[in-house]
Design a protein around this motif. Structure first.
Motif, short mmCIF file in Angstrom:
data_model
loop_
_atom_site.label_atom_id
_atom_site.label_comp_id
_atom_site.label_asym_id
_atom_site.label_seq_id
_atom_site.Cartn_x
_atom_site.Cartn_y
_atom_site.Cartn_z
N TYR A 68 2.73 -9.21 -2.70
CA TYR A 68 2.19 -8.87 -1.39
C TYR A 68 0.53 -8.53 -1.58
O TYR A 68 -0.18 -8.62 -0.49
CB TYR A 68 3.03 -7.59 -0.97
N VAL A 69 0.23 -7.84 -2.54
CA VAL A 69 -1.01 -7.27 -2.57
C VAL A 69 -2.12 -8.53 -2.57
O VAL A 69 -2.91 -8.61 -2.20
CB VAL A 69 -1.31 -6.39 -3.68
N TYR A 71 -1.35 -11.43 -1.82
CA TYR A 71 -1.49 -12.24 -0.46
C TYR A 71 -2.42 -11.72 0.47
O TYR A 71 -3.42 -12.27 1.27
CB TYR A 71 0.04 -12.35 -0.10
N ASP A 72 -2.38 -10.17 0.45
CA ASP A 72 -3.05 -9.46 1.26
C ASP A 72 -4.50 -9.53 1.40
O ASP A 72 -5.40 -9.72 2.36
CB ASP A 72 -2.66 -8.00 1.57
N ALA A 76 -7.03 -11.29 3.87
CA ALA A 76 -8.29 -10.03 4.19
C ALA A 76 -9.69 -10.78 3.88
O ALA A 76 -10.39 -10.78 4.58
CB ALA A 76 -8.08 -8.86 3.36
N SER A 118 -8.63 -4.35 -1.16
CA SER A 118 -8.42 -5.41 0.04
C SER A 118 -9.66 -5.36 1.05
O SER A 118 -10.09 -4.23 1.55
CB SER A 118 -7.22 -4.98 1.02
N LEU A 149 1.26 0.01 8.68
CA LEU A 149 1.39 -1.28 7.72
C LEU A 149 1.06 -0.51 6.12
O LEU A 149 1.74 -0.91 5.31
CB LEU A 149 0.26 -2.16 7.81
N ARG A 153 4.11 -1.03 3.69
CA ARG A 153 3.81 -2.15 2.76
C ARG A 153 3.41 -1.84 1.38
O ARG A 153 3.35 -2.35 0.40
CB ARG A 153 2.76 -3.06 3.53
N TYR A 154 2.63 -0.51 1.22
CA TYR A 154 2.12 -0.33 -0.08
C TYR A 154 2.72 1.13 -0.43
O TYR A 154 3.29 1.19 -1.68
CB TYR A 154 0.51 0.13 0.20
#
Length: 164
Positions: A68-69, A71-72, A76, A118, A149, A153-154
């Motif tokens: 996820y990180v 991808y983000d 970003a 990010s 989020l 998400r985190y």
């Protein structure tokens, strides 16, 4: 007996390796000096400087969070590039406060690192009581959505990973 002489053996070994790498010399005298310095530093470090032990609750979740990180961060990067290359009047910078549920040192450090890694966001401050995180955002559309989020998400996966 051995624990009293070498209270933190891994720290001694790490410091010895760092010493040898810094000195770029594997002579017996240099190894002995590195060992003595590593032992002295490890012995003098108080217990108050050590973090609480890390207990992984769901280590497999770490892999999912990592994906996820990554991808983000990629998404970003593209968004920030488009914002920076476009007209600057479109930017809506702001500071937001994210209330925190976690108090675990490692989980908070990981959360701060993830948010700061990010592009477009940067952790500016962690409150003294560790209950709020001040985040600078390059382009803020919806504060409540961004806070939700970050928390879902985190922070939530980190709390499960570190069993806090």
């Amino acid at each position: 007996m051995l624990k009293r002489l070498f209270p933190h053996p891994w720290l001694t070994i790490v410091l010895l390796v760092c010493w040898v790498l810094l000195m770029n010399d594997l002579s017996p005298g240099n190894l002995l000096l590195g060992f003595v310095l590593g032992t002295a530093i490890a012995f003098s470090v108080g217990e108050g400087l050590w973090l609480s032990p890390v207990h992984f609750g769901k280590p497999w979740l770490l892999v999912r969070l990592f994906v996820y990180v990554l991808y983000d961060i990629v998404v970003a990067n593209v968004e920030v590039a488009l914002l920076v290359l476009g007209p600057t009047r479109r930017l809506r910078p702001a500071f937001i406060e994210v209330p925190l549920d976690s108090t675990h040192e490692i989980a908070l450090t990981a959360l701060i690192s993830i948010v700061s890694l990010s592009p477009g966001t940067l952790c500016a401050e962690l409150s003294d009581d560790r209950s709020r995180l001040c985040v600078h955002v390059l382009d803020l559309a919806d504060e409540a959505a961004l806070v939700a989020l970050i928390k879902s998400r985190y922070e939530a996966p980190l709390m499960e990973i570190f069993a806090c």
